[in-house]
Design a protein around this motif. Structure first.
Motif, PDB file in Angstrom:
ATOM      1  N   ARG A  87      -0.662  -0.961  -4.776  1.00 39.04           N
ATOM      2  CA  ARG A  87      -1.432  -0.368  -3.677  1.00 39.04           C
ATOM      3  C   ARG A  87      -2.791  -1.058  -3.537  1.00 39.04           C
ATOM      4  NH1 ARG A  87       0.693   5.018  -2.149  1.00 39.04           N
ATOM      5  NH2 ARG A  87      -1.387   5.558  -1.442  1.00 39.04           N
ATOM      6  N   GLU A  88      -3.451  -1.263  -4.666  1.00 37.74           N
ATOM      7  CA  GLU A  88      -4.752  -1.959  -4.662  1.00 37.74           C
ATOM      8  C   GLU A  88      -4.607  -3.386  -4.136  1.00 37.74           C
ATOM      9  OE1 GLU A  88      -7.936  -1.186  -5.603  1.00 37.74           O
ATOM     10  OE2 GLU A  88      -7.588   0.835  -6.329  1.00 37.74           O
ATOM     11  N   ASP A  89      -3.536  -4.050  -4.546  1.00 40.97           N
ATOM     12  CA  ASP A  89      -3.305  -5.423  -4.093  1.00 40.97           C
ATOM     13  C   ASP A  89      -3.122  -5.471  -2.577  1.00 40.97           C
ATOM     14  OD1 ASP A  89      -3.484  -6.280  -6.723  1.00 40.97           O
ATOM     15  OD2 ASP A  89      -1.315  -6.529  -6.988  1.00 40.97           O
ATOM     16  N   MET A 128       0.820  -1.224   0.000  1.00 40.65           N
ATOM     17  CA  MET A 128       0.000   0.000   0.000  1.00 40.65           C
ATOM     18  C   MET A 128       0.846   1.263   0.000  1.00 40.65           C
ATOM     19  SD  MET A 128      -3.082  -1.197   2.532  1.00 40.65           S
ATOM     20  CE  MET A 128      -4.024   0.334   2.407  1.00 40.65           C
ATOM     21  N   ARG A 129       2.112   1.155   0.362  1.00 37.68           N
ATOM     22  CA  ARG A 129       3.013   2.314   0.363  1.00 37.68           C
ATOM     23  C   ARG A 129       3.770   2.470  -0.959  1.00 37.68           C
ATOM     24  NH1 ARG A 129       3.289   4.632   5.150  1.00 37.68           N
ATOM     25  NH2 ARG A 129       2.813   3.452   7.023  1.00 37.68           N
ATOM     26  N   LYS A 130       3.634   1.539  -1.854  1.00 39.81           N
ATOM     27  CA  LYS A 130       4.338   1.607  -3.144  1.00 39.81           C
ATOM     28  C   LYS A 130       3.713   2.684  -4.029  1.00 39.81           C
ATOM     29  CE  LYS A 130       6.574  -2.702  -3.418  1.00 39.81           C
ATOM     30  NZ  LYS A 130       7.761  -2.880  -4.177  1.00 39.81           N
ATOM     31  N   ARG A 131       4.459   3.059  -5.045  1.00 42.14           N
ATOM     32  CA  ARG A 131       3.968   4.067  -5.989  1.00 42.14           C
ATOM     33  C   ARG A 131       3.038   3.471  -7.043  1.00 42.14           C
ATOM     34  NH1 ARG A 131       6.257   9.089  -5.795  1.00 42.14           N
ATOM     35  NH2 ARG A 131       8.136   9.254  -4.535  1.00 42.14           N
ATOM     36  N   ARG A 164      -3.983   7.146   4.263  1.00 44.81           N
ATOM     37  CA  ARG A 164      -4.785   7.406   5.469  1.00 44.81           C
ATOM     38  C   ARG A 164      -6.262   7.097   5.203  1.00 44.81           C
ATOM     39  NH1 ARG A 164      -4.715  12.077   9.137  1.00 44.81           N
ATOM     40  NH2 ARG A 164      -4.759  10.459  10.713  1.00 44.81           N
ATOM     41  N   CYS A 165      -6.757   7.507   4.050  1.00 42.62           N
ATOM     42  CA  CYS A 165      -8.160   7.233   3.709  1.00 42.62           C
ATOM     43  C   CYS A 165      -8.407   5.741   3.618  1.00 42.62           C
ATOM     44  CB  CYS A 165      -8.533   7.917   2.392  1.00 42.62           C
ATOM     45  SG  CYS A 165      -8.662   9.716   2.505  1.00 42.62           S
ATOM     46  N   TRP A 166      -7.510   5.017   2.963  1.00 40.85           N
ATOM     47  CA  TRP A 166      -7.676   3.566   2.851  1.00 40.85           C
ATOM     48  C   TRP A 166      -7.615   2.893   4.216  1.00 40.85           C
ATOM     49  CZ3 TRP A 166      -4.608   1.527  -1.954  1.00 40.85           C
ATOM     50  CH2 TRP A 166      -5.440   1.603  -3.069  1.00 40.85           C
ATOM     51  N   LEU A 167      -6.696   3.337   5.058  1.00 35.66           N
ATOM     52  CA  LEU A 167      -6.602   2.750   6.401  1.00 35.66           C
ATOM     53  C   LEU A 167      -7.883   2.997   7.189  1.00 35.66           C
ATOM     54  CD1 LEU A 167      -2.912   3.710   7.222  1.00 35.66           C
ATOM     55  CD2 LEU A 167      -3.794   1.385   6.877  1.00 35.66           C
ATOM     56  N   LEU A 168      -8.437   4.201   7.067  1.00 37.41           N
ATOM     57  CA  LEU A 168      -9.676   4.493   7.775  1.00 37.41           C
ATOM     58  C   LEU A 168     -10.832   3.665   7.210  1.00 37.41           C
ATOM     59  CD1 LEU A 168     -10.872   6.105  10.080  1.00 37.41           C
ATOM     60  CD2 LEU A 168     -11.364   7.947   8.454  1.00 37.41           C
ATOM     61  N   GLU A 169     -10.845   3.472   5.904  1.00 40.31           N
ATOM     62  CA  GLU A 169     -11.863   2.611   5.298  1.00 40.31           C
ATOM     63  C   GLU A 169     -11.749   1.195   5.857  1.00 40.31           C
ATOM     64  OE1 GLU A 169     -13.374   0.965   0.942  1.00 40.31           O
ATOM     65  OE2 GLU A 169     -11.686   2.372   1.021  1.00 40.31           O
ATOM     66  N   LEU A 170     -10.525   0.672   5.951  1.00 37.75           N
ATOM     67  CA  LEU A 170     -10.311  -0.671   6.488  1.00 37.75           C
ATOM     68  C   LEU A 170     -10.713  -0.753   7.959  1.00 37.75           C
ATOM     69  CD1 LEU A 170      -6.898  -1.479   4.781  1.00 37.75           C
ATOM     70  CD2 LEU A 170      -9.083  -2.626   4.326  1.00 37.75           C
TER      71      LEU A 170
END
Length: 112
Positions: A20-22, A12-15, A52-58
């Motif tokens: 990131r999706e994976d 998720m930290r990759k460019r 941050r948005c993805w982490l909050l979604e998770l």
């Protein structure tokens, strides 16, 4: 920290958007078991808004009462994206305290 979690966060930290999706997809079915780590990552991450948005979604997808304080805090965030994911997470949680916080935020004009 489990190997799965470390691998997912690394991706998720990759460019590369597909990486990131994976990483996101690797964590999505396991949010409840990694909730503490997700919250810790969310609180530590300051530079990458999308992450941050993805982490909050998770965190919201975990549907755990343990997520309530983070979701409530972000419900009051000035950042509309984070606030939106907090609303989604509170709706998924669907507990009396979550519904109360959503109603209060609506009454105060924070959300529609």
């Amino acid at each position: 920290m489990t190997e799965r979690f470390q691998q997912a966060i690394h991706l998720m930290r990759k460019r590369n958007p597909q990486d990131r999706e994976d990483g996101f997809g690797l964590l999505l079915p396991h949010t409840a078991e990694h909730l503490d780590q997700l919250i810790a990552e969310f609180n530590q991450e300051q530079a990458d808004h999308g992450l941050r948005c993805w982490l909050l979604e998770l965190i919201g997808e975990a549907r755990s009462p343990k997520a309530l304080p983070v979701l409530i805090e972000q419900l009051h965030n000035d950042d509309e994206s984070l606030r939106s994911w907090a609303v989604s997470g509170l709706k998924l949680l669907d507990t009396k305290p979550a519904r109360y916080e959503l109603a209060k935020a609506r009454a105060n004009g924070l959300i529609d």
